[in-house]
Design a protein around this motif. Structure first.
Motif, PDB file in Angstrom:
ATOM      1  N   THR A  15       1.137  -1.677  -0.288  1.00 37.64           N
ATOM      2  CA  THR A  15       0.123  -0.071  -0.515  1.00 37.64           C
ATOM      3  C   THR A  15       1.066   1.629  -0.304  1.00 37.64           C
ATOM      4  OG1 THR A  15      -1.918  -0.898   1.425  1.00 37.64           O
ATOM      5  CG2 THR A  15      -1.788   1.177   0.732  1.00 37.64           C
ATOM      6  N   ILE A  16       1.753   1.571   1.039  1.00 38.48           N
ATOM      7  CA  ILE A  16       2.587   2.625   0.996  1.00 38.48           C
ATOM      8  C   ILE A  16       3.321   2.424  -0.465  1.00 38.48           C
ATOM      9  CG2 ILE A  16       5.358   3.241   2.073  1.00 38.48           C
ATOM     10  CD1 ILE A  16       3.544   2.063   4.248  1.00 38.48           C
ATOM     11  N   ARG A  17       3.703   1.664  -0.873  1.00 34.73           N
ATOM     12  CA  ARG A  17       4.433   1.840  -2.378  1.00 34.73           C
ATOM     13  C   ARG A  17       3.202   1.997  -3.212  1.00 34.73           C
ATOM     14  NH1 ARG A  17       4.968  -2.527  -6.267  1.00 34.73           N
ATOM     15  NH2 ARG A  17       6.878  -2.374  -7.993  1.00 34.73           N
ATOM     16  N   ILE A  18       2.492   1.656  -3.104  1.00 32.86           N
ATOM     17  CA  ILE A  18       1.202   2.296  -4.427  1.00 32.86           C
ATOM     18  C   ILE A  18       1.694   3.865  -4.800  1.00 32.86           C
ATOM     19  CG2 ILE A  18      -0.923   2.868  -5.231  1.00 32.86           C
ATOM     20  CD1 ILE A  18      -1.255  -0.348  -5.252  1.00 32.86           C
ATOM     21  N   HIS A  19       0.948   4.249  -3.319  1.00 30.03           N
ATOM     22  CA  HIS A  19       0.889   5.709  -2.654  1.00 30.03           C
ATOM     23  C   HIS A  19       2.590   6.381  -2.898  1.00 30.03           C
ATOM     24  CE1 HIS A  19      -2.927   5.518  -1.177  1.00 30.03           C
ATOM     25  NE2 HIS A  19      -2.043   4.912  -0.351  1.00 30.03           N
ATOM     26  N   CYS A  20       3.514   6.172  -2.430  1.00 33.52           N
ATOM     27  CA  CYS A  20       5.173   6.782  -3.045  1.00 33.52           C
ATOM     28  C   CYS A  20       4.638   6.714  -4.252  1.00 33.52           C
ATOM     29  CB  CYS A  20       6.089   5.816  -2.691  1.00 33.52           C
ATOM     30  SG  CYS A  20       5.798   6.064  -0.698  1.00 33.52           S
ATOM     31  N   LEU A  21       4.826   5.914  -4.905  1.00 32.09           N
ATOM     32  CA  LEU A  21       5.194   5.511  -6.888  1.00 32.09           C
ATOM     33  C   LEU A  21       3.525   6.878  -7.172  1.00 32.09           C
ATOM     34  CD1 LEU A  21       4.824   2.113  -7.461  1.00 32.09           C
ATOM     35  CD2 LEU A  21       6.970   3.128  -7.715  1.00 32.09           C
ATOM     36  N   SER A  22       2.556   6.777  -6.814  1.00 35.65           N
ATOM     37  CA  SER A  22       2.165   7.822  -7.168  1.00 35.65           C
ATOM     38  C   SER A  22       2.069   9.047  -7.181  1.00 35.65           C
ATOM     39  CB  SER A  22       0.486   7.733  -6.275  1.00 35.65           C
ATOM     40  OG  SER A  22       0.507   8.237  -4.970  1.00 35.65           O
ATOM     41  N   CYS A  23       2.616   9.646  -6.081  1.00 31.52           N
ATOM     42  CA  CYS A  23       3.321  11.008  -5.607  1.00 31.52           C
ATOM     43  C   CYS A  23       4.681  11.244  -7.300  1.00 31.52           C
ATOM     44  CB  CYS A  23       3.943  11.266  -4.282  1.00 31.52           C
ATOM     45  SG  CYS A  23       2.836  11.360  -3.359  1.00 31.52           S
ATOM     46  N   ILE A  24       5.333  10.446  -7.105  1.00 22.91           N
ATOM     47  CA  ILE A  24       6.566   9.895  -8.627  1.00 22.91           C
ATOM     48  C   ILE A  24       5.751  10.764  -9.330  1.00 22.91           C
ATOM     49  CG2 ILE A  24       8.365   9.289  -9.738  1.00 22.91           C
ATOM     50  CD1 ILE A  24       8.730   7.414  -6.770  1.00 22.91           C
ATOM     51  N   PHE A  25       4.469   9.906 -10.157  1.00 22.71           N
ATOM     52  CA  PHE A  25       4.329  10.092 -11.773  1.00 22.71           C
ATOM     53  C   PHE A  25       3.138  11.015 -11.253  1.00 22.71           C
ATOM     54  CE2 PHE A  25       5.005   4.759 -11.418  1.00 22.71           C
ATOM     55  CZ  PHE A  25       5.064   5.276 -12.786  1.00 22.71           C
ATOM     56  N   GLY A  26       2.749  11.233 -10.173  1.00 18.29           N
ATOM     57  CA  GLY A  26       1.933  12.757 -10.727  1.00 18.29           C
ATOM     58  C   GLY A  26       2.937  13.852 -10.509  1.00 18.29           C
ATOM     59  N   VAL A  27       3.681  13.639 -10.167  1.00 19.12           N
ATOM     60  CA  VAL A  27       4.924  15.240  -9.990  1.00 19.12           C
ATOM     61  C   VAL A  27       5.794  15.096 -11.871  1.00 19.12           C
ATOM     62  CG1 VAL A  27       6.708  16.141  -9.866  1.00 19.12           C
ATOM     63  CG2 VAL A  27       5.726  15.583  -7.826  1.00 19.12           C
ATOM     64  N   TRP A  28       6.346  13.789 -12.106  1.00 17.11           N
ATOM     65  CA  TRP A  28       6.827  14.158 -13.519  1.00 17.11           C
ATOM     66  C   TRP A  28       5.375  14.079 -14.409  1.00 17.11           C
ATOM     67  CZ3 TRP A  28       4.536  10.014 -17.263  1.00 17.11           C
ATOM     68  CH2 TRP A  28       5.677   9.886 -18.773  1.00 17.11           C
ATOM     69  N   VAL A  29       4.216  14.065 -14.506  1.00 15.21           N
ATOM     70  CA  VAL A  29       2.641  14.000 -15.834  1.00 15.21           C
ATOM     71  C   VAL A  29       3.027  15.562 -15.357  1.00 15.21           C
ATOM     72  CG1 VAL A  29       0.301  14.520 -16.175  1.00 15.21           C
ATOM     73  CG2 VAL A  29       1.923  12.316 -14.768  1.00 15.21           C
ATOM     74  N   ILE A  30       2.842  15.725 -13.884  1.00 18.15           N
ATOM     75  CA  ILE A  30       2.380  17.986 -14.004  1.00 18.15           C
ATOM     76  C   ILE A  30       3.571  18.693 -14.857  1.00 18.15           C
ATOM     77  CG2 ILE A  30       2.989  19.666 -12.236  1.00 18.15           C
ATOM     78  CD1 ILE A  30       1.361  17.817 -10.489  1.00 18.15           C
ATOM     79  N   PHE A  31       5.018  17.871 -14.411  1.00 18.61           N
ATOM     80  CA  PHE A  31       6.215  17.983 -15.037  1.00 18.61           C
ATOM     81  C   PHE A  31       5.823  18.234 -16.896  1.00 18.61           C
ATOM     82  CE2 PHE A  31      10.713  17.957 -17.254  1.00 18.61           C
ATOM     83  CZ  PHE A  31      10.988  18.953 -16.570  1.00 18.61           C
ATOM     84  N   LYS A  32       5.413  17.155 -17.350  1.00 17.61           N
ATOM     85  CA  LYS A  32       5.564  17.121 -18.501  1.00 17.61           C
ATOM     86  C   LYS A  32       4.256  18.236 -19.253  1.00 17.61           C
ATOM     87  CE  LYS A  32       3.520  13.740 -20.205  1.00 17.61           C
ATOM     88  NZ  LYS A  32       3.636  11.786 -19.770  1.00 17.61           N
TER      89      LYS A  32
END
Length: 400
Positions: A15-32
């Motif tokens: 569960t923690i892994r999914i939430h951590c990855l969501s933050c990473i991908f969220g920042v990446w998509v915002i930047f893109k």
């Protein structure tokens, strides 16, 4: 095993892994997205207004448009066929709604009572925004109540994509509710989430855990995501416009995405036992969103199953080749003809099924090399070859 223990949550670490990855991908998509906006902001914000529904959504020739309210939730569905006949419940996928079954309703309603449901959050059904309203137990209870509201105690379920994923949970939790289950383009839940790790779906799955942003992202470039999903529809197709109309607002995406904000955290308990309901797995042999190996491995959770490939189709076999798809459905619903029985291949174990089916795939250009390499590792490099399009069946009870 008690029903309440058949569906369980994943571990805290996962569960923690999914939430951590969501933050990473969220920042990446915002930047893109910001980078794209600097070069072409109009492209990101261009949304064509769609105030009037296309004619195909208000046409009653496919069936009667009806509504039912269950525990405060309103559900829309299209019904066709005599109420005296056995009920077939059609559950659409993502992003989709009842129109997904436009080629099946007229054919199946000749011999069955057919109901194409808009899942909660989709189409004209209610679209609550809170994630808690999409808890799997609540969803399954609503479908059970819906079936009973139609005046029957059980039915046949045909589900595609997300609808099939929900169907898998349903046949595990309440097998007495389902006479036959057709899973179209969707492996078993425990296999489904494992098979996302090597695809772009994995990135999207983590990205949608972020609030608000995924809904906005889905609307970009005049709902381009619809064009990407429905590549089999022509650019000016009336049905493509119907899909864009159904998903033209931010609220049209919150409910559908909420399913993927909840379901990744759930699995079927491995000790729950196999599914007693007959399961028919149907997939396109060119599907790029679902691994064929995952479809085959899903049979390990079934006591009795049949597997059929619709040759030449991708993720939407019921729309891409409705004629052959409908023939497959009718064959398994009405009874097996002599030709169908000859087409069936008895197997004594699921391992041999995987060898044979993936051996067939080795003859296709797109899937051959990658799939065979994977299977060889699991079967000590022993892979047999069978003709493409062969149906497979397996009944563990009779093979012992």
């Amino acid at each position: 095993m008690a029903k309440e223990f058949r569906i369980q949550t994943i571990s805290v670490c996962d569960t923690i892994r999914i939430h951590c990855l969501s933050c990473i991908f969220g920042v990446w998509v915002i930047f893109k997205r910001l980078a794209k906006g600097v070069w072409n902001s109009q492209r990101l914000t261009n949304i064509q207004p769609r105030d009037n529904p296309p004619s195909c959504l208000v046409d009653s020739r496919l069936g009667q448009h009806k509504y039912v309210k269950l525990k405060g939730e309103k559900f829309h569905y299209v019904e066709s066929g005599s109420k005296e006949r056995p009920l077939i419940l059609l559950l659409h996928g993502f992003p989709d709604f009842w129109l997904s079954w436009r080629y099946q309703i007229p054919v199946l309603s000749q011999q069955f009572r057919v109901v194409a449901l808009d899942l909660k959050g989709f189409g004209d059904s209610d679209k609550p925004v809170w994630r808690s309203r999409y808890q799997i137990n609540r969803i399954l209870e609503e479908i059970k109540d819906f079936i009973h509201a139609l005046g029957v105690s059980n039915c046949i379920i045909i589900g595609h994509d997300l609808g099939a994923l929900i169907g898998w949970y349903l046949v595990h939790q309440t097998p007495e509710l389902v006479n036959k289950f057709f899973a179209v383009s969707c492996p078993h839940p425990n296999i489904y989430w494992q098979n996302l790790s090597n695809t772009c779906n994995y990135q999207w799955l983590n990205f949608v855990q972020v609030p608000y942003l995924p809904e906005i992202d889905a609307l970009k470039e005049d709902v381009k995501i619809i064009d990407q999903y429905y590549k089999h529809l022509a650019p000016n197709d009336v049905y493509l416009e119907a899909y864009k109309y159904a998903f033209s607002r931010k609220d049209d995406w919150t409910g559908p995405i909420n399913y993927y904000r909840k379901l990744p955290f759930l699995r079927i308990n491995e000790g729950a036992g196999n599914i007693s309901t007959t399961v028919i797995l149907i997939t396109g042999n060119k599907d790029q969103l679902v691994k064929l190996e995952g479809i085959v491995k899903s049979t390990e959770y079934c006591d009795k199953f049949y597997l059929k490939m619709i040759d030449g189709t991708e993720h939407f076999p019921h729309q891409e080749d409705p004629e052959n798809f409908n023939k497959v459905i009718i064959q398994f619903l009405i009874g097996k003809s002599t030709s169908v029985e000859k087409d069936m291949l008895q197997r004594s174990s699921s391992k041999r099924i995987m060898q044979g089916l993936l051996g067939a795939v080795s003859t296709t250009v797109k899937y051959g090399n990658s799939v065979i390499d994977n299977v060889q590792k699991k079967t000590n490099c022993v892979v047999s070859s069978i003709p493409i399009g062969l149906s497979l069946n397996y009944n563990q009870a009779t093979s012992k």
